[in-house]
Write a protein that holds these residues in place. Structure first.
Motif, PDB file in Angstrom:
ATOM      1  N   CYS A 804     -45.241  55.752  56.133  1.00 37.90           N
ATOM      2  CA  CYS A 804     -46.681  55.465  55.998  1.00 37.90           C
ATOM      3  C   CYS A 804     -47.365  55.364  57.355  1.00 37.90           C
ATOM      4  N   ARG A 805     -48.564  55.992  57.448  1.00 33.97           N
ATOM      5  CA  ARG A 805     -49.504  55.758  58.547  1.00 33.97           C
ATOM      6  C   ARG A 805     -50.800  55.247  57.922  1.00 33.97           C
ATOM      7  N   ALA A 806     -51.376  54.206  58.520  1.00 35.44           N
ATOM      8  CA  ALA A 806     -52.549  53.567  57.920  1.00 35.44           C
ATOM      9  C   ALA A 806     -53.566  53.181  58.984  1.00 35.44           C
ATOM     10  N   TYR A 829     -52.897  67.009  46.988  1.00 32.31           N
ATOM     11  CA  TYR A 829     -52.378  68.146  46.245  1.00 32.31           C
ATOM     12  C   TYR A 829     -52.585  69.481  46.944  1.00 32.31           C
ATOM     13  N   ASP A 830     -52.944  69.414  48.213  1.00 31.04           N
ATOM     14  CA  ASP A 830     -53.047  70.636  48.990  1.00 31.04           C
ATOM     15  C   ASP A 830     -52.331  70.419  50.319  1.00 31.04           C
ATOM     16  N   TYR A 831     -53.006  69.771  51.267  1.00 32.63           N
ATOM     17  CA  TYR A 831     -52.447  69.646  52.615  1.00 32.63           C
ATOM     18  C   TYR A 831     -51.105  68.894  52.618  1.00 32.63           C
ATOM     19  N   LEU A 832     -51.093  67.655  52.131  1.00 30.40           N
ATOM     20  CA  LEU A 832     -49.859  66.875  52.153  1.00 30.40           C
ATOM     21  C   LEU A 832     -48.810  67.471  51.221  1.00 30.40           C
ATOM     22  N   TRP A 833     -49.254  67.910  50.056  1.00 33.43           N
ATOM     23  CA  TRP A 833     -48.329  68.466  49.068  1.00 33.43           C
ATOM     24  C   TRP A 833     -47.554  69.646  49.659  1.00 33.43           C
ATOM     25  N   ASN A 834     -48.269  70.567  50.266  1.00 38.40           N
ATOM     26  CA  ASN A 834     -47.619  71.771  50.773  1.00 38.40           C
ATOM     27  C   ASN A 834     -46.690  71.491  51.954  1.00 38.40           C
ATOM     28  N   ARG A 835     -47.047  70.515  52.782  1.00 35.84           N
ATOM     29  CA  ARG A 835     -46.275  70.284  54.006  1.00 35.84           C
ATOM     30  C   ARG A 835     -45.190  69.223  53.843  1.00 35.84           C
ATOM     31  N   VAL A 836     -45.498  68.157  53.098  1.00 37.92           N
ATOM     32  CA  VAL A 836     -44.531  67.064  52.967  1.00 37.92           C
ATOM     33  C   VAL A 836     -43.587  67.298  51.788  1.00 37.92           C
ATOM     34  N   ARG A 837     -44.137  67.812  50.686  1.00 34.01           N
ATOM     35  CA  ARG A 837     -43.290  68.003  49.501  1.00 34.01           C
ATOM     36  C   ARG A 837     -42.682  69.399  49.449  1.00 34.01           C
ATOM     37  N   VAL A 838     -43.546  70.422  49.384  1.00 31.62           N
ATOM     38  CA  VAL A 838     -43.044  71.780  49.178  1.00 31.62           C
ATOM     39  C   VAL A 838     -42.135  72.206  50.331  1.00 31.62           C
ATOM     40  N   LYS A 839     -42.627  72.078  51.574  1.00 29.43           N
ATOM     41  CA  LYS A 839     -41.840  72.509  52.729  1.00 29.43           C
ATOM     42  C   LYS A 839     -40.888  71.418  53.214  1.00 29.43           C
ATOM     43  N   GLY A 840     -41.342  70.168  53.162  1.00 29.85           N
ATOM     44  CA  GLY A 840     -40.519  69.083  53.687  1.00 29.85           C
ATOM     45  C   GLY A 840     -39.442  68.613  52.738  1.00 29.85           C
ATOM     46  N   GLY A 841     -39.629  68.853  51.436  1.00 28.23           N
ATOM     47  CA  GLY A 841     -38.608  68.470  50.461  1.00 28.23           C
ATOM     48  C   GLY A 841     -38.734  67.060  49.916  1.00 28.23           C
ATOM     49  N   ALA A 842     -39.783  66.305  50.331  1.00 26.04           N
ATOM     50  CA  ALA A 842     -39.989  64.957  49.792  1.00 26.04           C
ATOM     51  C   ALA A 842     -40.324  65.061  48.308  1.00 26.04           C
ATOM     52  N   TYR A 843     -39.981  64.015  47.556  1.00 25.96           N
ATOM     53  CA  TYR A 843     -40.294  64.033  46.133  1.00 25.96           C
ATOM     54  C   TYR A 843     -41.787  63.839  45.894  1.00 25.96           C
ATOM     55  N   PRO A 863     -36.861  63.188  52.992  1.00 27.93           N
ATOM     56  CA  PRO A 863     -35.706  63.352  53.869  1.00 27.93           C
ATOM     57  C   PRO A 863     -36.084  63.289  55.357  1.00 27.93           C
ATOM     58  N   ASN A 864     -37.382  63.382  55.649  1.00 23.52           N
ATOM     59  CA  ASN A 864     -37.850  63.459  57.029  1.00 23.52           C
ATOM     60  C   ASN A 864     -38.501  62.159  57.477  1.00 23.52           C
ATOM     61  N   LEU A 865     -38.798  62.084  58.756  1.00 22.48           N
ATOM     62  CA  LEU A 865     -39.545  60.956  59.323  1.00 22.48           C
ATOM     63  C   LEU A 865     -40.536  61.509  60.344  1.00 22.48           C
ATOM     64  N   GLU A 866     -40.024  61.950  61.493  1.00 22.60           N
ATOM     65  CA  GLU A 866     -40.929  62.418  62.549  1.00 22.60           C
ATOM     66  C   GLU A 866     -41.716  63.652  62.121  1.00 22.60           C
ATOM     67  N   LYS A 867     -41.106  64.540  61.326  1.00 26.25           N
ATOM     68  CA  LYS A 867     -41.836  65.715  60.840  1.00 26.25           C
ATOM     69  C   LYS A 867     -43.004  65.305  59.955  1.00 26.25           C
ATOM     70  N   THR A 868     -42.783  64.280  59.128  1.00 27.73           N
ATOM     71  CA  THR A 868     -43.841  63.812  58.236  1.00 27.73           C
ATOM     72  C   THR A 868     -44.974  63.171  59.029  1.00 27.73           C
ATOM     73  N   VAL A 869     -44.631  62.366  60.031  1.00 25.00           N
ATOM     74  CA  VAL A 869     -45.661  61.756  60.879  1.00 25.00           C
ATOM     75  C   VAL A 869     -46.469  62.841  61.583  1.00 25.00           C
ATOM     76  N   GLU A 870     -45.804  63.897  62.000  1.00 20.15           N
ATOM     77  CA  GLU A 870     -46.504  65.015  62.655  1.00 20.15           C
ATOM     78  C   GLU A 870     -47.499  65.668  61.690  1.00 20.15           C
ATOM     79  N   VAL A 871     -47.098  65.790  60.435  1.00 23.96           N
ATOM     80  CA  VAL A 871     -48.023  66.332  59.420  1.00 23.96           C
ATOM     81  C   VAL A 871     -49.262  65.443  59.324  1.00 23.96           C
ATOM     82  N   TYR A 872     -49.056  64.129  59.280  1.00 28.57           N
ATOM     83  CA  TYR A 872     -50.182  63.197  59.218  1.00 28.57           C
ATOM     84  C   TYR A 872     -51.101  63.378  60.429  1.00 28.57           C
TER      85      TYR A 872
END
Length: 981
Positions: A804-806, A829-843, A863-872
């Motif tokens: 989480c980033r807040a 359902y667009d930006y985060l979905w495509n990068r964190v779920r579809v490509k990143g593999g998060a549920y 499954p990621n941490l730093e990659k997800t923060v980078e997406v944010y």
């Protein structure tokens, strides 16, 4: 509404179906029909009524043969494009752009169900059409990458990189297998039915998922996803003939009948009870002492016995679930577990009953089993407490008659419950959803020995039972991860250059596939409503100020079918800092300890006999006119038939004013149980934990909520449980002081939802209630949380993360706008979905932009941490250059309206209205926000990039997850510590 004869005639006019049964279903105020599709044998149940929240589902019996998760992966993948709707993710297009009130798909141990619901008929037709196309004609046969994305795949960017495994279902189940409570549930089910599909993991075991081949995956779909194996359900106010004709002509009639063996195999009873020993992972610095689960599990008949179906729910309540119930109390008194609970699972062919002792030791196993069987023998011979049976029956009957499932459509829950019998007897879809006669019959059985007979037959004289022991093992997750890495490394080293190059190319091809958007032509095949189809007017509040002397009664004149929804709302803004954290404890203790006139078990039964339940909640309400100001309320909420309203007042007074806190044994039991329960919730809902914790660094309301239900509350529980003897005197004193601070006439407001007919008398009741409240002087001092950015990582034995980033955009001077609701849909359902779920593999991935300015991005089972923060961190830049056509913007707007216009039950309408009143939110402001939402354009969205920059600027980070992953990224945090001490 048309009569049953008309319905029967209209269905007869449809050549594709034969009527098995058609009649009035009085319990559900519906006209019901059970049909069979003549050509294919598809089974159809229809319930026609005046509920405009229409529901459709198609389900299939899908018994898995192994634990590769094939049923679960098929569920995910069929929603990734189909013959008529070839866009890559029609499901997400629908989430973004439909007025659905429910849209999902669910994999169960023996079935897979695809339900949709909507109040808009045009939208409902679209949803039904897309789901039918998805299950019968999915693109999985054309595109293997769908299977690899949603199921599992090897990932290798270059020959020098480490070979890894990824996939949405793979990571989802790694998260599920990280929760000991989830592991326990699975092992209990598997232990009782080893020779049936219930002996496997339908969701998929992460160790086994990579054994699933693409061909086996396709074969599973070919075998089971056919009309001859289908269960179709229609509920609500609709043109039923038109819907049935469409289903027949467009889908069912296009198939030939097949003989499909999907029958669930019956597990033969064991000749003798069995014991199963399993392990779960804890961290190296966690204690193995008192960290074991012991369970006692018995199979209970079959699911087609309508009396047994409800009777064992009542027995579960009377024997173990209710406070002070004999099984729970006997095990607690002997110290066999800090949390004792039971479950009765009647959603499978052979239901089962379990008693669980959590936070105990293997050495207590024999005593655990012996104590259960001794207590059951006494109950069977001496008789079960009749008041407990009556209370349990009333509790479940009240729930049944009220049929309030919150945000879930009533028709959906009824439809899913229908499968509890329909799946095992195709002529009996309604035996459990028509329950009035069953409740009436069971009430007559209280004095007959019927319930005692069930205890003897199914719990004592039953060899089909297991004892499952789940023990902790330090570092099991790390060991498994190391073993997997070694296995993958050895596999990689054994690959030929050609084979390695193929995996690298497949990895890149999947990335290209994921990055490539669906074509405009394919997207436009998905039917979309227009802005004109959406309601322009916001939902108004139903508030009326009335008074009993000087006490406000906030009245919501709403039809409730004879039920009164009552809240005693006490302001707790003047509770001093040293007492404030104990509000969370008080909330758990009230109603669970002895009072002046009741033992705690009698109080619980009395409450469930006289009302539909009394609960304690704590809420914060931000002032819409001054966002720095907020109020905190302690609320006693009750639901009750109007004729018993006086009883609700009497019991609320008994709890608030006459609770006794000096039974230290009982206090410890509650503390230990609440801590155990909270630990399980924190493990499974790490996204919620991370979000509220990150916000608490900069938000007063979040910091208050944290004190009462977040990590500080858990730390307090840890301290009280481990040092109870030293802390108990102080705890008792603080609880007593808190009641004197809270339950005072000057703090009270009463909230009441009912009709005018059910109002008379309440003012007199309020007057009498106030007389017994505390009036002795207390020193009032408001709790002011200290806000400090901490950026924490909480270590767990989990295999995945919640990231989480807040921050808060209003801190940067940006006002709230309704367009942020559109941004939430677009981001989720667009930006985060495509990068964190579809490509990143998060549920999953979520975001929120609150009216107070509090905002966050958070991932789920990631499954990621730093990659997800980078997406944010790249989100604002993406939004600042966002381009979209009118169709796309309209889609996001529809999704936002859908989130806003969830149909409200009478209870939720009352709560919504009270929330508006307490936050001083005017209807004009609500309408303005809706107008802003509906007027959103691409340019508006681009402007909202400043809101993301503003909240991200505060740099509040909280991550809950895998110990090694967090330690590898230690530089990202100011503090790292174990989630559980």
């Amino acid at each position: 509404m048309r009569g049953i004869e008309e319905l029967k005639q209209n269905i007869k006019d449809l050549e594709g179906y034969e009527i098995i049964e058609a009649r009035e279903v009085g319990d559900l105020n519906s006209q019901g029909a059970l049909l069979r599709h003549k050509k294919t044998g598809a089974r159809i149940t229809v319930l026609l009524n005046e509920d405009d929240n229409k529901v459709f589902y198609i389900g299939f019996r899908t018994p898995p043969a192994d634990s590769t998760g094939v049923a679960h992966i098929v569920e995910h993948t069929v929603l990734c494009g189909s013959r008529n709707f070839p866009a890559k993710d029609p499901f997400i297009e629908l989430v973004k752009g439909s007025l659905n009130t429910f849209l999902n798909a669910m994999t169960y141990p023996d079935k897979t169900v695809y339900p949709v619901a909507s109040c808009n008929d045009k939208d409902f037709q679209n949803l039904m059409h897309i789901y039918l196309d998805a299950v019968f004609y999915p693109n999985i046969y054309k595109e293997e990458k769908i299977f690899r994305q949603e199921g599992w795949h090897y990932e290798l960017e270059s020959a020098e990189d480490e070979l890894t495994l990824n996939g949405v279902v793979y990571n989802e189940m790694k998260g599920a297998f990280s929760s000991p409570d989830d592991v326990l549930d699975r092992e209990v089910l598997n232990s009782l039915y080893p020779d049936t599909p219930y002996g496997t993991e339908s969701g998929g075991d992460p160790d086994v998922i990579p054994a699933l081949t693409y061909e086996d995956f396709l074969d599973f779909h070919r075998k089971y996803y056919h009309p001859s194996n289908s269960y179709i359900y229609l509920y609500g106010d609709m043109d039923m003939e038109q819907k049935l004709r469409f289903i027949d002509e467009e889908y069912l009639s296009r198939f030939e009948a097949l003989s499909i063996d999907s029958q669930i195999k019956l597990q033969e009873a064991f000749e003798a009870p069995r014991e199963i020993y399993k392990e779960y992972s804890i961290m190296e610095d966690e204690s193995e002492k008192e960290n074991t689960y012991l369970t006692y599990n018995t199979v209970i008949g079959d699911n087609l016995d309508r009396k047994l179906y409800i009777a064992f729910q009542v027995l579960d309540y009377a024997l173990c679930s209710a406070p002070g119930a004999p099984l729970k109390q006997a095990l607690t008194d002997k110290g066999i577990g800090k949390e004792i609970y039971s479950t009765y699972d009647n959603g499978i062919m052979q239901p089962f009953f379990s008693v669980v002792a959590k936070n105990t030791d293997l050495s207590r196993k024999e005593e655990f089993v012996r104590t259960i069987e001794e207590v059951l023998a006494v109950q069977a011979e001496s008789g079960i407490d009749k008041k407990a049976l009556a209370a349990g029956l009333n509790y479940f009957e009240f729930k049944y008659r009220e049929s309030d499932f919150g945000s879930y459509p009533k028709g959906l829950i009824l439809g899913l419950q229908a499968l509890d019998s329909w799946l095992y007897d195709e002529e009996k879809p309604l035996i459990h959803v028509e329950a009035n006669d069953t409740f009436a019959a069971l009430k007559k059985e209280i004095e007959t020995g019927y319930f005692e007979g069930l205890v003897k037959k199914y719990l004592l004289n039953n060899t089909h039972k297991t004892v499952v022991v789940l023990s902790p093992q330090k570092g099991l997750t790390s060991k498994k991860e190391a073993a997997l890495q070694k296995e993958l490394q050895e596999y990689k080293e054994a690959l030929s250059d050609q084979a390695m190059e193929r995996i690298i190319e497949e990895t890149k091809a999947l990335e290209r596939y994921q990055e490539e958007p669906s074509s405009k032509e394919d997207l436009e095949k998905i039917p979309l409503l227009t802005r004109e189809d959406m309601k322009k007017e916001a939902e108004d509040f139903v508030n009326e100020e009335r008074y009993s002397d000087d006490t406000l009664i906030l009245f919501h004149n709403i039809f409730t079918n004879g039920i009164g929804y009552l809240r005693f709302v006490f302001d707790i803004g003047n509770v001093p800092e040293e007492l404030f954290p104990y509000i969370g404890i008080l909330k758990q203790v009230l109603g669970m300890v002895d009072t002046q006139n009741y033992s705690y078990s009698d109080l619980y039964h009395e409450t469930n006999i006289k009302t539909g339940g009394i609960d304690m909640v704590v809420n914060t309400y931000s002032n819409a006119l001054n966002l720095d100001d907020y109020s905190i309320k302690f609320e006693i909420k009750a639901k009750v038939l109007y004729e018993n309203l006086q009883e609700a007042f009497r019991l609320a007074e008994e709890i608030a004013r006459h609770s006794k806190f000096d039974d230290t044994k009982r206090l410890y039991e509650i503390i230990a149980e609440v801590q155990s329960r909270m630990q399980a919730t924190m493990t499974s809902s790490g996204h919620s934990l991370a979000a509220i914790r990150a916000l608490s660094y900069i938000s007063g309301t979040a910091a208050v909520a944290e004190q009462i239900s977040g990590i500080p509350q858990y730390r307090l529980l840890e301290k009280l449980e481990s040092q109870f003897e030293e802390e108990k005197t102080d705890l008792i004193e603080k609880l007593k002081q808190l009641t004197e601070y809270i339950f005072r006439p000057e703090n009270l407001m009463v909230d009441y939802t009912a009709t005018e007919k059910e109002y008379p008398g309440i003012e007199t009741m309020v007057r009498a209630f106030k007389k017994d409240l505390y009036t002795s002087p207390v020193e009032k001092k408001k709790f002011e949380p200290r806000l400090v950015r901490k950026n924490e990582g909480y270590l767990t034995s989990s295999q995945i993360q919640f990231v989480c980033r807040a921050g808060n955009f209003i801190h940067e001077g940006l006002p709230y706008t309704g367009a942020l609701k559109v941004l939430k849909v677009m981001m989720g359902y667009d930006y985060l979905w495509n990068r964190v779920r579809v490509k990143g593999g998060a549920y999953g991935c979520m975001c929120n932009f609150g009216k107070s300015g509090d905002s966050y991005f958070v991932s789920y089972r990631d499954p990621n941490l730093e990659k997800t923060v980078e997406v944010y961190e790249n989100a604002a830049e993406y939004i600042s250059t966002f381009e979209a056509d009118e169709r796309t913007i309209t889609q996001f707007i529809i999704g936002a309206v859908s989130d806003l216009d969830v149909p409200m039950t009478p209870a939720t309408k009352g709560v919504y209205s009270m929330g508006g009143y307490l936050t001083k939110l005017s209807f004009d402001r609500v309408q303005q926000e809706r107008d802003e939402l509906l007027a959103t354009t691409a340019e508006t969205i681009r402007g909202l990039s400043e809101y993301i920059r503003a909240f991200m600027k505060e740099d509040c980070l909280c991550v809950v997850g895998n110990e090694e992953k967090l330690k590898e990224n230690e530089a990202m945090f100011m503090n790292i510590e174990p989630l559980f001490h």
